[in-house]
Scaffold this motif. Structure first.
Motif, PDB file in Angstrom:
ATOM      1  N   LEU A 552       2.089  78.120  91.230  1.00 29.34           N
ATOM      2  CA  LEU A 552       2.243  78.037  92.674  1.00 29.34           C
ATOM      3  C   LEU A 552       1.465  76.843  93.213  1.00 29.34           C
ATOM      4  N   THR A 553       1.824  76.408  94.401  1.00 25.59           N
ATOM      5  CA  THR A 553       1.043  75.371  95.084  1.00 25.59           C
ATOM      6  C   THR A 553      -0.057  76.066  95.877  1.00 25.59           C
ATOM      7  N   LEU A 554      -1.289  75.858  95.465  1.00 26.76           N
ATOM      8  CA  LEU A 554      -2.443  76.577  96.021  1.00 26.76           C
ATOM      9  C   LEU A 554      -3.484  75.616  96.591  1.00 26.76           C
ATOM     10  N   THR A 555      -3.020  74.488  97.101  1.00 26.69           N
ATOM     11  CA  THR A 555      -3.954  73.456  97.567  1.00 26.69           C
ATOM     12  C   THR A 555      -4.856  73.976  98.674  1.00 26.69           C
ATOM     13  N   TRP A 556      -4.282  74.654  99.662  1.00 31.99           N
ATOM     14  CA  TRP A 556      -5.099  75.183 100.756  1.00 31.99           C
ATOM     15  C   TRP A 556      -6.031  76.276 100.245  1.00 31.99           C
ATOM     16  N   GLU A 557      -5.513  77.162  99.413  1.00 34.46           N
ATOM     17  CA  GLU A 557      -6.323  78.254  98.882  1.00 34.46           C
ATOM     18  C   GLU A 557      -7.478  77.715  98.042  1.00 34.46           C
ATOM     19  N   ASN A 558      -7.200  76.711  97.227  1.00 35.19           N
ATOM     20  CA  ASN A 558      -8.246  76.137  96.388  1.00 35.19           C
ATOM     21  C   ASN A 558      -9.351  75.505  97.233  1.00 35.19           C
ATOM     22  N   GLU A 559      -8.987  74.973  98.387  1.00 31.94           N
ATOM     23  CA  GLU A 559      -9.973  74.334  99.260  1.00 31.94           C
ATOM     24  C   GLU A 559     -10.823  75.351 100.006  1.00 31.94           C
ATOM     25  N   HIS A 560     -10.253  76.509 100.342  1.00 32.10           N
ATOM     26  CA  HIS A 560     -10.934  77.421 101.259  1.00 32.10           C
ATOM     27  C   HIS A 560     -11.440  78.723 100.644  1.00 32.10           C
ATOM     28  N   VAL A 561     -10.795  79.190  99.568  1.00 34.82           N
ATOM     29  CA  VAL A 561     -11.179  80.492  99.011  1.00 34.82           C
ATOM     30  C   VAL A 561     -12.214  80.282  97.908  1.00 34.82           C
ATOM     31  N   PRO A 562     -13.320  81.005  97.936  1.00 35.47           N
ATOM     32  CA  PRO A 562     -14.380  80.751  96.947  1.00 35.47           C
ATOM     33  C   PRO A 562     -14.015  81.153  95.524  1.00 35.47           C
ATOM     34  N   ALA A 563     -13.214  82.216  95.346  1.00 34.60           N
ATOM     35  CA  ALA A 563     -12.891  82.680  93.998  1.00 34.60           C
ATOM     36  C   ALA A 563     -11.414  83.031  93.922  1.00 34.60           C
ATOM     37  N   ILE A 564     -10.745  82.523  92.875  1.00 38.74           N
ATOM     38  CA  ILE A 564      -9.318  82.786  92.677  1.00 38.74           C
ATOM     39  C   ILE A 564      -9.112  83.220  91.234  1.00 38.74           C
TER      40      ILE A 564
END
Length: 763
Positions: A552-564
């Motif tokens: 998936l494209t997770l660019t925003w999530e990678n920038e804002h969410v501390p743990a994925i």
């Protein structure tokens, strides 16, 4: 029962008197005599009947269901049945064949046992993320044990299509983008299904699919055309199919797509020249669902014409469409096919049944007592839990949010929180969806009263109700909340306010990937993203537990969410496995088998690309008149082979035993790897090469080896790879398999991006 001769030979084998090769030859001779004698008594209608594969409709895998099955069995017009998994029905159908048809030829029973039968393991893309061949083989072995106890003896797996386009839904069903990794997994799956003795009562005949190039369908749209050079075909896309064939796969399934203008199901070059003449395949070829009939829409003629084309191309069994059954006799009378064509196909189907032991005992694969012992037993569920944990990929862990402490209150928020039916993932047609624990149920079971869990669905899966209905077919329904979005989020935030940590269970439903589930937008649905943003605004630690069947494209999530934590779809024991990893009982060790792009516009994106004549310099984002984009860098968000751990690993200096590899020699590539963190963990050490100057353009990196290590804190281990001339070979412009002399780079590291490099020369 085995013949007296066979029993004597088996006894001699146990004493070491007769070699395996001699037994194999004797078995082949016996099979040839048996099949020849049987065929001498068969009418042309009975021979054509063996080429007919029908569906009983118990498990939906296509849009057509066969009719009048019972009478056709009695008339000898059915060679195989699939999607019948009720043992009583299988026994009844087999009894019709062996007691009421003229020649009493048994039926072969198949099903899409893709990543487990009743005990469901992670989706294949998730299993590939384990990079654990022993584990993958064992999951296939367990699937075979369970399915065979219910009467099945044939599985339409492994799916080995290389895919580099995350828009294609069936990327979830394969092993990702890499030729080498995909080939090793193909071998492991075939060995797991078929074991050492295909006639054993607890094995399944494997069917490697989809032959060929299905994963390269244009625009990532299912069933679409494929146009590819032979050079790319042989070097990048065909090797996993060949690996499965070399491992002994008993059958092959055709692909839906056309290949350079000729659909696979009618492609004689592919089915005969490559598969049989070049690779030496001796099993039988079955079409995919109604693929013969679909040749009409491809534009190759009417049903009689396309059926004749398929048979003459090298196809032996027609799935569901019954074009062979209804037209081949007429084509024989008109000279469009020959008796030899029909005999060849019939013989190969009968040989498969002989190899499976069905002529000795047609009911050997149905055992109610064994089914009670093996299906969903404690050992298999434990292995499913282990496999799920090993498939999860930790994408981000800023500030060491994970692992969580087993204390306090956790809020589990999101539309994937409480839907057990979605946990097995796509292509889990035999799963008991009603009794599969949800993420919430599994986590509660695993954690007991150590942690208080509060929960809320938080949002709909998708904003568009019609889209959500398409994405939750086949019993994977997720109820919709028709209240205003702000009201639903406010309620979820109130629940989250009770907790110390928020776990956001977001992403795709299981049927947002898989067959006929291509997507142009491969981001987390917008309605879920808005929920996630609000959860982050609480200021509490947020862990994104990501469900997906594709990159998936997770660019925003990678920038804002501390743990994925990417959990794919983990199978029957998903919830427990997620709890194991989130709370530190299992240290995540998964590595991505497919590149995650920053933006869908980068797709297809893969690490082993060519360099172009105007490559972008390392570290650059944009340079005019270079191969790049104006708006996004060329880089992936997460590279192939990427995955974090709760511990840290340090690599020592890469060393080579020599810088000059002789043609008949060996070069040892060594590196020390140390666990420098506080947790025991597993690391996948990856080796890549690059041919720096060839007669044709070569990829910038190619995976050629990997090792999975388990290291305690403070422990180190030297990893050594042996490189030989064979590892450097490729198909040149004349399709000769060669290793060309010259300079090579070798890379070792933790993923395709983060590597050390050394150079050597092949003499």
């Amino acid at each position: 029962m085995k013949t007296h001769t066979q029993l004597v030979i088996l006894a001699c084998l146990a004493l070491g008197i007769v070699k395996n090769e001699a037994f194999s030859q004797q078995h082949n001779n016996d099979m040839d005599r048996f099949v020849s004698e049987l065929m001498s008594r068969m009418t042309i209608d009975e021979k054509i009947g063996q080429l007919n594969l029908v569906t009983a409709g118990e498990a939906v895998t296509g849009s057509v269901v066969s009719t009048d099955v019972e009478s056709k069995i009695k008339e000898g017009k059915i060679g195989g049945i699939f999607s019948m998994s009720t043992p009583q029905r299988i026994r009844a159908a087999q009894e019709l064949a062996v007691n009421h048809s003229r020649l009493k030829i048994p039926i072969i029973f198949g099903m899409d046992v893709i990543h487990g039968y009743k005990t469901m393991f992670p989706i294949p893309l998730g299993l590939a993320a384990s990079w654990d061949m022993e584990l993958i083989q064992e999951t296939a072995r367990i699937a075979a044990m369970e399915a065979s106890a219910d009467g099945l003896n044939w599985t339409f797996s492994p799916m080995v299509d290389i895919s580099r386009d995350a828009r294609w839904g069936r990327i979830s069903e394969g092993s990702g983008e890499d030729t080498y990794l995909g080939s090793r997994i193909a071998e492991a799956m075939v060995r797991g299904y078929q074991g050492d003795d295909l006639a054993a009562h607890n094995t399944l005949m494997a069917c490697v699919k989809h032959f060929a190039l299905y994963g390269a369908a244009e625009a990532g749209r299912d069933y679409n055309t494929t146009d590819m050079s032979l050079h790319r075909m042989y070097n990048e896309y065909l090797p996993p199919y060949k690996a499965a064939i070399d491992a002994g796969a008993g059958s092959v399934m055709t692909a839906f797509n056309d290949i350079n203008g000729v659909p696979a199901t009618a492609n004689k070059w592919l089915m005969t020249d490559v598969l049989r003449n070049q690779w030496g395949f001796t099993g039988f070829v079955v079409t995919d669902y109604t693929a013969v009939n679909e040749l009409i829409d491809h534009g190759l003629g009417d049903l009689q014409e396309v059926s004749a084309l398929s048979l003459k191309a090298g196809v032996e069994m027609d799935m569901v469409g019954e074009g062979f059954l209804t037209t081949l006799k007429k084509s024989l009378d008109e000279g469009k096919v020959s008796a030899a064509d029909i005999d060849r196909a019939c013989r190969l189907v009968l040989e498969a049944k002989y190899k499976l032991g069905l002529f000795e005992d047609p009911f050997r694969y149905i055992d109610d007592n064994r089914a009670k012992e093996v299906i969903l037993n404690a050992e298999h569920l434990a292995k499913a839990r282990t496999a799920a944990g090993k498939s999860f990929v930790l994408l981000k862990n800023e500030g060491h949010v994970l692992p969580l402490k087993k204390q306090g209150t956790v809020a589990l928020i999101g539309p994937l929180t409480n839907t057990g039916a979605n946990m097995p993932g796509t292509w889990s047609v035999s799963a008991d969806l009603e009794n599969t624990p949800s993420l919430l149920e599994g986590m509660c079971d695993a954690l007991g009263n150590q942690v208080k869990i509060v929960h809320h669905h938080g949002s709909n899966l998708l904003e568009d109700a019609a889209y959500q209905e398409r994405a939750t077919m086949f019993g994977r329904t997720i109820p919709r909340d028709e209240r205003p979005e702000q009201e639903v989020i406010a309620e979820a935030l109130a629940v989250a306010g009770q907790a110390d940590v928020i776990i956001a269970a977001l992403g795709e439903s299981s049927e947002m990937s898989g067959e006929s589930s291509s997507r142009t937008d491969i981001s987390i649905p917008a309605v879920q993203q808005r929920l996630l943003a609000k959860l982050l605004e609480t200021g509490k630690p947020v862990v994104l537990v990501l469900f997906t069947g594709r990159p998936l494209t997770l660019t925003w999530e990678n920038e804002h969410v501390p743990a994925i934590l990417n959990v794919w779809f983990g199978g029957t024991e998903t919830g427990k496995a997620v709890a194991d990893v989130l709370f530190g009982d299992v240290n995540p060790s998964g590595k991505l088998p497919a590149t995650f792009p920053q933006h869908v516009g980068q797709v297809p994106l893969y690490y082993s690309h060519k360099n172009t004549g105007r490559p972008l310099a390392d570290g650059q984002w944009f340079q005019k008149f270079r191969s790049n984009y104006l708006d996004v860098s060329n880089d992936p968000l997460y590279p192939f082979g990427y995955g974090l751990s709760y511990t840290t690993f340090a690599y020592g200096e890469l060393t080579l035993s020599t810088t000059e590899l002789q043609r008949d020699g060996k070069l040892q590539v060594s590196v020390d790897v140390a666990n420098t963190g506080d947790y025991a963990g597993e690391e996948v050490v990856q080796l890549y090469i690059r041919d720096l100057a060839g007669s044709v353009t070569r990829p910038v990196k190619e995976l050629k080896g990997f090792r999975k290590l388990h290291l305690a804190p403070g422990q180190s281990q030297q990893v050594t790879f042996d490189l030989t001339e064979e590892d450097l070979k490729f198909y040149n412009a004349e399709l000769e398999y060669v290793a060309e002399p010259g300079e090579f780079a070798v890379f070792v590291g933790t993923n395709a991006r983060d590597v050390q490099e050394k150079r050597f020369t092949l003499q």
